[in-house]
Scaffold this active site. Structure first.
Site, PDB file in Angstrom:
ATOM      1  N   LYS A  15       2.860  91.556  18.665  1.00 14.00           N
ATOM      2  CA  LYS A  15       1.856  91.216  17.662  1.00 14.00           C
ATOM      3  C   LYS A  15       1.995  89.730  17.374  1.00 14.00           C
ATOM      4  O   LYS A  15       2.848  89.303  16.614  1.00 14.00           O
ATOM      5  CB  LYS A  15       2.056  92.031  16.385  1.00 14.00           C
ATOM      6  CG  LYS A  15       0.804  92.193  15.506  1.00 14.00           C
ATOM      7  CD  LYS A  15       0.223  90.919  14.947  1.00 14.00           C
ATOM      8  CE  LYS A  15       0.998  90.415  13.763  1.00 14.00           C
ATOM      9  NZ  LYS A  15       0.299  89.240  13.107  1.00 14.00           N
ATOM     10  N   GLU A  18      -1.966  85.787  13.914  1.00 16.93           N
ATOM     11  CA  GLU A  18      -3.421  85.723  14.031  1.00 16.93           C
ATOM     12  C   GLU A  18      -3.946  84.290  14.053  1.00 16.93           C
ATOM     13  O   GLU A  18      -5.098  84.051  14.419  1.00 16.93           O
ATOM     14  CB  GLU A  18      -4.078  86.516  12.891  1.00 16.93           C
ATOM     15  CG  GLU A  18      -3.642  86.163  11.500  1.00 16.93           C
ATOM     16  CD  GLU A  18      -2.431  86.953  11.016  1.00 16.93           C
ATOM     17  OE1 GLU A  18      -2.380  87.261   9.809  1.00 16.93           O
ATOM     18  OE2 GLU A  18      -1.523  87.232  11.819  1.00 16.93           O
ATOM     19  N   PHE A  31       3.235  81.493  13.801  1.00 18.70           N
ATOM     20  CA  PHE A  31       2.251  80.542  14.324  1.00 18.70           C
ATOM     21  C   PHE A  31       2.864  79.264  14.852  1.00 18.70           C
ATOM     22  O   PHE A  31       2.239  78.542  15.632  1.00 18.70           O
ATOM     23  CB  PHE A  31       1.242  80.173  13.220  1.00 18.70           C
ATOM     24  CG  PHE A  31       1.823  79.317  12.109  1.00 18.70           C
ATOM     25  CD1 PHE A  31       1.996  77.950  12.261  1.00 18.70           C
ATOM     26  CD2 PHE A  31       2.196  79.886  10.900  1.00 18.70           C
ATOM     27  CE1 PHE A  31       2.536  77.168  11.247  1.00 18.70           C
ATOM     28  CE2 PHE A  31       2.738  79.114   9.881  1.00 18.70           C
ATOM     29  CZ  PHE A  31       2.899  77.750  10.062  1.00 18.70           C
ATOM     30  N   CYS A  66      11.901  76.053  11.599  1.00 18.63           N
ATOM     31  CA  CYS A  66      13.013  76.462  10.749  1.00 18.63           C
ATOM     32  C   CYS A  66      14.175  75.481  10.820  1.00 18.63           C
ATOM     33  O   CYS A  66      15.043  75.500   9.944  1.00 18.63           O
ATOM     34  CB  CYS A  66      13.472  77.870  11.119  1.00 18.63           C
ATOM     35  SG  CYS A  66      14.109  78.012  12.788  1.00 18.63           S
ATOM     36  N   SER A  82       8.243  84.043   7.516  1.00 19.28           N
ATOM     37  CA  SER A  82       8.762  83.662   6.209  1.00 19.28           C
ATOM     38  C   SER A  82       9.840  84.642   5.756  1.00 19.28           C
ATOM     39  O   SER A  82       9.875  85.807   6.174  1.00 19.28           O
ATOM     40  CB  SER A  82       7.624  83.645   5.180  1.00 19.28           C
ATOM     41  OG  SER A  82       7.194  84.970   4.887  1.00 19.28           O
ATOM     42  N   GLU A  88      11.037  76.486   0.691  1.00 21.31           N
ATOM     43  CA  GLU A  88      10.663  75.966   2.004  1.00 21.31           C
ATOM     44  C   GLU A  88       9.237  75.429   1.942  1.00 21.31           C
ATOM     45  O   GLU A  88       8.293  76.173   1.677  1.00 21.31           O
ATOM     46  CB  GLU A  88      10.765  77.066   3.061  1.00 21.31           C
ATOM     47  CG  GLU A  88      10.502  76.556   4.470  1.00 21.31           C
ATOM     48  CD  GLU A  88      10.698  77.638   5.511  1.00 21.31           C
ATOM     49  OE1 GLU A  88      11.273  77.329   6.569  1.00 21.31           O
ATOM     50  OE2 GLU A  88      10.275  78.784   5.278  1.00 21.31           O
TER      51      GLU A  88
END
Length: 427
Positions: free
Chosen positions: A173, A176, A149, A281, A226, A375
């Site tokens: 993909k 969402e 995202f 990141c 992740s 994180e």
């Protein structure tokens, strides 16, 4: 009135074989802007079949002709810079300047992909008298791309131009949380002249990811997200003998030495910990203060206080993310850390429903604390104290993440000393 998105398969928008949808929210306001279908494995199979049908024609097209599509795609990204940036801001919540920088990076990667004819030239090796080995590079087939995202335009474009220029076909993909940019990318590729079926988009969640890992028609897969999910995707994809590159999370350590330039260090650390609301990141999330650097920390706190939610700091992606980030801060405080700048309970006037966390600086964090080990993915900096450079390097080396580390010093010898001993992949 929000709309329910459809999948993009075989050059057409098609209804998903989905029994449910998820709301797509504007993180800056908390308002619903669309609904995204939770597609099924059947939708994945339909998309893979479309990509497989398109593969012979696309892979058989000379690369110099394939590149022409992406010259046009690059021009369209440049043409639509403003609207693409606004769309990223709307579905992700980042500032407009950050969204624009993301689209600019998409353009840069596309430009790189256009150089592929020069980069993938074959080789002929003379291995013995009268015997030659010829090296040619061929597309692998249908590939999959699963994206996060935090960069709705840039991360998909890390893979799309390169994979497609090289003759592969693709199923994307998107997250969402941010499906709108993916559909816009599909429309621009179609406008650029990409043949139907070469690029397909299937929306959804875990079922779609698992189907992409399992589908025998997919040869390779890329994933960004992740670390927990990256491990699962890598294990599942490679168990089916797919090529896989899976990028996970990070805990980047900034080692600050007493001779560091005060203004540059403070401004750089503050910008790194808060850029994209810390949801990247490469964000600075752990600072190791070596010796007497309190003057730099005071300046850092001043810089952090000048970063204002809703002005030069965007929202985090969801209400759940906001709550999770604030729990990390509260738990660190409960364990004895000192909150120097507190970003909890941030509210932006006129956008009271938005998901904002203000910049947060936490001192006296111990390496064993949760906030030092995990994180956070928010605009939060945990400061750990060390007496020596070696102690600071030991803290960095002990962390399970290995993405990046930095050292702030004006001593070239110390900089090289840290770079040679820190365990992160990028220094």
């Amino acid at each position: 009135m929000s709309v329910t998105l459809r999948n993009h398969i075989g050059g057409k928008e098609t209804d998903a074989n989905a029994s449910s949808t998820l709301p797509v929210m504007n993180p800056a306001t908390g308002e619903q802007i669309a609904s995204v279908p939770l597609s099924s494995a059947k939708d994945v199979d339909t998309a893979v079949r479309a990509a497989a049908a398109a593969f012979p024609g696309w892979s058989g097209t000379p690369i110099k002709e394939r590149v022409q599509v992406f010259y046009r795609y690059k021009a369209l990204l440049e043409r639509d810079m403003a609207s693409l940036s606004e769309l990223v801001t709307r579905e992700n919540g980042k500032t407009l300047s950050e969204a624009k920088a993301e689209v600019e990076k998409s353009i840069e990667v596309t430009e790189f992909a256009c150089s592929m004819p020069q980069l993938i030239a074959g080789e002929v090796l003379e291995v013995s008298r009268g015997v030659e080995c010829r090296i040619d590079r061929h597309p692998v087939g249908v590939v999959a791309c699963i994206t996060p995202f935090n960069f709705p335009a840039m991360v998909p474009n890390w893979t799309i131009p390169n994979a497609l220029v090289l003759g592969n076909t693709m199923v994307l993909k998107p997250s969402e949380f941010v499906p709108l940019s993916a559909m816009r990318i599909a429309a621009l590729l179609q406008e650029a002249g990409l043949p139907d079926g070469v690029f397909n988009v299937v929306h959804g969640g875990q079922e779609v990811v698992e189907a992409l890992c399992d589908h025998p028609g997919i040869e390779a897969l890329s994933f960004v997200g992740s670390t927990r999910v990256a491990k699962l995707v890598y294990q599942r994809a490679t168990a089916h003998l797919k090529r896989a590159v899976c990028l996970g999370g990070a805990k980047n350590h900034l080692i600050v030495l007493p001779d560091a330039h005060e203004e540059m260090t403070a401004s750089n650390v503050a910008a790194s910990m808060s850029g994209c609301a810390g949801q990247r990141c490469m964000a600075a999330s752990a600072m190791v203060a070596v010796g007497g650097v309190d003057h730099i920390i005071r300046r850092l706190c001043d810089e952090a206080r000048a970063i204002v939610p809703g002005k030069n700091l965007g929202a985090v992606i969801s209400k759940q993310a906001k709550e999770r980030i604030e729990r990390y801060i509260t738990e660190a405080e409960r364990e004895g850390a000192t909150i120097l700048v507190d970003g909890r309970n941030a509210v932006v006037a006129g956008k009271e429903g938005g998901y904002y966390v203000g910049p947060t600086v936490i001192d006296n964090v111990r390496p064993d604390m949760k906030i030092a080990r995990e994180e956070v993915f928010g605009p939060v900096l945990a400061i750990m104290r060390a007496k020596t450079v070696d102690e600071a390097i030991a803290i960095e080396n002990a962390n399970p993440y290995g993405n990046a580390a930095s050292v702030f010093t004006q001593n070239g010898g110390l900089a090289r000393y840290v770079a040679e001993r820190a365990s992160a992949g990028m220094i």
